[in-house]
Design a protein around this motif. Structure first.
Motif, PDB file in Angstrom:
ATOM      1  N   ARG A  11      15.321  -6.824  -1.387  1.00  0.00           N
ATOM      2  CA  ARG A  11      14.733  -8.123  -1.053  1.00  0.00           C
ATOM      3  C   ARG A  11      14.242  -8.167   0.396  1.00  0.00           C
ATOM      4  N   PRO A  12      13.292  -7.287   0.765  1.00  0.00           N
ATOM      5  CA  PRO A  12      12.744  -7.326   2.118  1.00  0.00           C
ATOM      6  C   PRO A  12      11.946  -8.605   2.341  1.00  0.00           C
ATOM      7  N   ASP A  13      11.697  -8.937   3.593  1.00  0.00           N
ATOM      8  CA  ASP A  13      10.907 -10.129   3.906  1.00  0.00           C
ATOM      9  C   ASP A  13       9.445  -9.941   3.517  1.00  0.00           C
ATOM     10  N   VAL A  14       8.949  -8.712   3.668  1.00  0.00           N
ATOM     11  CA  VAL A  14       7.548  -8.407   3.349  1.00  0.00           C
ATOM     12  C   VAL A  14       7.469  -7.020   2.724  1.00  0.00           C
ATOM     13  N   CYS A  15       6.634  -6.896   1.688  1.00  0.00           N
ATOM     14  CA  CYS A  15       6.325  -5.592   1.094  1.00  0.00           C
ATOM     15  C   CYS A  15       4.890  -5.229   1.453  1.00  0.00           C
ATOM     16  N   LEU A  16       4.709  -4.074   2.066  1.00  0.00           N
ATOM     17  CA  LEU A  16       3.386  -3.570   2.435  1.00  0.00           C
ATOM     18  C   LEU A  16       3.010  -2.486   1.441  1.00  0.00           C
ATOM     19  N   LEU A  17       2.018  -2.753   0.588  1.00  0.00           N
ATOM     20  CA  LEU A  17       1.717  -1.866  -0.531  1.00  0.00           C
ATOM     21  C   LEU A  17       0.310  -1.287  -0.457  1.00  0.00           C
ATOM     22  N   ASP A  18       0.209   0.012  -0.705  1.00  0.00           N
ATOM     23  CA  ASP A  18      -1.092   0.651  -0.880  1.00  0.00           C
ATOM     24  C   ASP A  18      -1.649   0.248  -2.252  1.00  0.00           C
ATOM     25  N   ILE A  19      -2.966   0.325  -2.409  1.00  0.00           N
ATOM     26  CA  ILE A  19      -3.590  -0.011  -3.694  1.00  0.00           C
ATOM     27  C   ILE A  19      -3.455   1.135  -4.692  1.00  0.00           C
ATOM     28  N   ARG A  20      -3.931   2.300  -4.314  1.00  0.00           N
ATOM     29  CA  ARG A  20      -4.022   3.419  -5.262  1.00  0.00           C
ATOM     30  C   ARG A  20      -2.776   4.297  -5.146  1.00  0.00           C
ATOM     31  N   MET A  21      -1.861   4.098  -6.103  1.00  0.00           N
ATOM     32  CA  MET A  21      -0.628   4.877  -6.148  1.00  0.00           C
ATOM     33  C   MET A  21      -0.345   5.278  -7.593  1.00  0.00           C
ATOM     34  N   PRO A  22       0.367   6.380  -7.789  1.00  0.00           N
ATOM     35  CA  PRO A  22       0.709   6.811  -9.153  1.00  0.00           C
ATOM     36  C   PRO A  22       1.784   5.931  -9.786  1.00  0.00           C
ATOM     37  N   ARG A  23       1.935   6.102 -11.109  1.00  0.00           N
ATOM     38  CA  ARG A  23       2.909   5.380 -11.937  1.00  0.00           C
ATOM     39  C   ARG A  23       2.600   3.880 -12.029  1.00  0.00           C
ATOM     40  N   MET A  24       2.442   3.215 -10.907  1.00  0.00           N
ATOM     41  CA  MET A  24       2.063   1.808 -10.886  1.00  0.00           C
ATOM     42  C   MET A  24       1.246   1.565  -9.626  1.00  0.00           C
ATOM     43  N   ASP A  25       0.027   1.027  -9.775  1.00  0.00           N
ATOM     44  CA  ASP A  25      -0.796   0.831  -8.581  1.00  0.00           C
ATOM     45  C   ASP A  25      -0.343  -0.408  -7.812  1.00  0.00           C
ATOM     46  N   GLY A  26      -0.932  -0.594  -6.631  1.00  0.00           N
ATOM     47  CA  GLY A  26      -0.507  -1.676  -5.758  1.00  0.00           C
ATOM     48  C   GLY A  26      -0.753  -3.061  -6.312  1.00  0.00           C
ATOM     49  N   ILE A  27      -1.834  -3.223  -7.081  1.00  0.00           N
ATOM     50  CA  ILE A  27      -2.125  -4.539  -7.647  1.00  0.00           C
ATOM     51  C   ILE A  27      -1.093  -4.911  -8.708  1.00  0.00           C
ATOM     52  N   GLU A  28      -0.755  -3.966  -9.584  1.00  0.00           N
ATOM     53  CA  GLU A  28       0.250  -4.249 -10.606  1.00  0.00           C
ATOM     54  C   GLU A  28       1.621  -4.462  -9.970  1.00  0.00           C
ATOM     55  N   ALA A  29       1.937  -3.692  -8.933  1.00  0.00           N
ATOM     56  CA  ALA A  29       3.204  -3.889  -8.227  1.00  0.00           C
ATOM     57  C   ALA A  29       3.243  -5.264  -7.561  1.00  0.00           C
ATOM     58  N   THR A  30       2.117  -5.672  -7.002  1.00  0.00           N
ATOM     59  CA  THR A  30       2.021  -7.005  -6.403  1.00  0.00           C
ATOM     60  C   THR A  30       2.256  -8.086  -7.448  1.00  0.00           C
ATOM     61  N   ARG A  31       1.604  -7.931  -8.597  1.00  0.00           N
ATOM     62  CA  ARG A  31       1.767  -8.919  -9.677  1.00  0.00           C
ATOM     63  C   ARG A  31       3.224  -8.984 -10.150  1.00  0.00           C
ATOM     64  N   THR A  32       3.881  -7.824 -10.186  1.00  0.00           N
ATOM     65  CA  THR A  32       5.273  -7.773 -10.623  1.00  0.00           C
ATOM     66  C   THR A  32       6.203  -8.450  -9.625  1.00  0.00           C
ATOM     67  N   LEU A  33       5.899  -8.314  -8.330  1.00  0.00           N
ATOM     68  CA  LEU A  33       6.773  -8.858  -7.293  1.00  0.00           C
ATOM     69  C   LEU A  33       6.401 -10.270  -6.845  1.00  0.00           C
ATOM     70  N   ALA A  34       5.109 -10.624  -6.985  1.00  0.00           N
ATOM     71  CA  ALA A  34       4.653 -11.881  -6.382  1.00  0.00           C
ATOM     72  C   ALA A  34       3.702 -12.683  -7.264  1.00  0.00           C
ATOM     73  N   GLY A  35       3.545 -12.279  -8.504  1.00  0.00           N
ATOM     74  CA  GLY A  35       2.592 -12.933  -9.384  1.00  0.00           C
ATOM     75  C   GLY A  35       2.967 -14.361  -9.741  1.00  0.00           C
ATOM     76  N   PRO A  36       2.042 -15.087 -10.344  1.00  0.00           N
ATOM     77  CA  PRO A  36       2.276 -16.505 -10.674  1.00  0.00           C
ATOM     78  C   PRO A  36       3.427 -16.737 -11.641  1.00  0.00           C
ATOM     79  N   ASP A  37       3.810 -15.714 -12.391  1.00  0.00           N
ATOM     80  CA  ASP A  37       4.912 -15.876 -13.348  1.00  0.00           C
ATOM     81  C   ASP A  37       6.265 -15.450 -12.790  1.00  0.00           C
ATOM     82  N   VAL A  38       6.281 -15.023 -11.530  1.00  0.00           N
ATOM     83  CA  VAL A  38       7.536 -14.565 -10.915  1.00  0.00           C
ATOM     84  C   VAL A  38       8.305 -15.773 -10.385  1.00  0.00           C
ATOM     85  N   ALA A  39       9.553 -15.901 -10.791  1.00  0.00           N
ATOM     86  CA  ALA A  39      10.353 -17.075 -10.417  1.00  0.00           C
ATOM     87  C   ALA A  39      10.645 -17.125  -8.919  1.00  0.00           C
TER      88      ALA A  39
END
Length: 214
Positions: A48-76
């Motif tokens: 639970r860091p204060d800020v996550c700094l994510l690259d866009i193009r990464m293997p397994r899960m890209d930065g946009i999908e990781a962003t959606r998983t951590l900060a998307g509109p459906d995240v409580a």
């Protein structure tokens, strides 16, 4: 208070460089480094860091999908995410912001802007690299019809909205409108509630979509 940051990038030299830059800033500490998006999500959920700094193009899960998983509109309980990339591509920026990112930077932005974006995200604000902000807002203004508020904006809210859309900070808004900083924050909260947006970038986008700015 020291801000705790997670850095994710699949290139070790870039990841290490970003971490060194942030660790050198007062009040910022890199508490984790992730090698891809999936690793970032797992470590972020554990630490639970204060800020996550994510690259866009990464293997397994890209930065946009990781962003959606951590900060998307459906995240409580969304986390603060700043996306950083080498690629100045409009769709990347749009995708990152729609996924819930509070900031978007190019990797050549420099230490000062990088630290500024991290601090802004941790404080609930947002920052998009100035080299792409205006172009993106104008381009994306035509993509969707803005949702009109049920309760009309007040004259002061309209003034705050335009100031934010032009890129002014809270302190600059307060100075330009001769109001207190707490009043600015109150108006921002009211604007976000009325317009159904989550951050300053979406406020600016709404202003462009509703033709309040050209």
């Amino acid at each position: 208070m020291t801000l705790r940051v997670l850095v994710a990038d699949d290139q070790e030299i870039v990841r290490t460089g970003l971490a060194m830059i942030l660790d050198a800033q007062d009040g910022i500490e890199v508490v984790a480094q992730a090698v891809d998006g999936q690793d970032a999500v797992e470590q972020a959920r554990a630490l639970r860091p204060d800020v996550c700094l994510l690259d866009i193009r990464m293997p397994r899960m890209d930065g946009i999908e990781a962003t959606r998983t951590l900060a998307g509109p459906d995240v409580a309980d969304p986390m603060a995410v700043v996306v950083v990339t080498t690629f100045d591509l409009d769709d990347y920026v749009y995708g990152a912001l729609r996924a819930g990112a509070r900031g978007f930077l190019l990797k050549d932005c420099g230490p000062r802007l990088l630290a500024h974006a991290v601090r802004a995200a941790a404080d609930g604000g947002s920052l998009v690299d100035p080299t792409v902000t205006t172009r993106l807002l104008r381009a994306f203004a035509t993509r969707d019809e803005p949702v009109q508020p049920v309760t009309p904006l007040t004259e002061r809210e309209e003034q705050v909205l335009l100031a934010v859309a032009r890129g002014l900070t809270n302190h600059e808004v307060a100075a330009s409108l001769y109001i207190s900083l707490s009043t600015v924050k109150t108006h921002l909260g009211s604007l976000m509630a009325k317009l159904g947006v989550r951050n300053r970038v979406e406020l600016a986008l709404w202003a462009y979509q509703s033709r309040r700015l050209d």
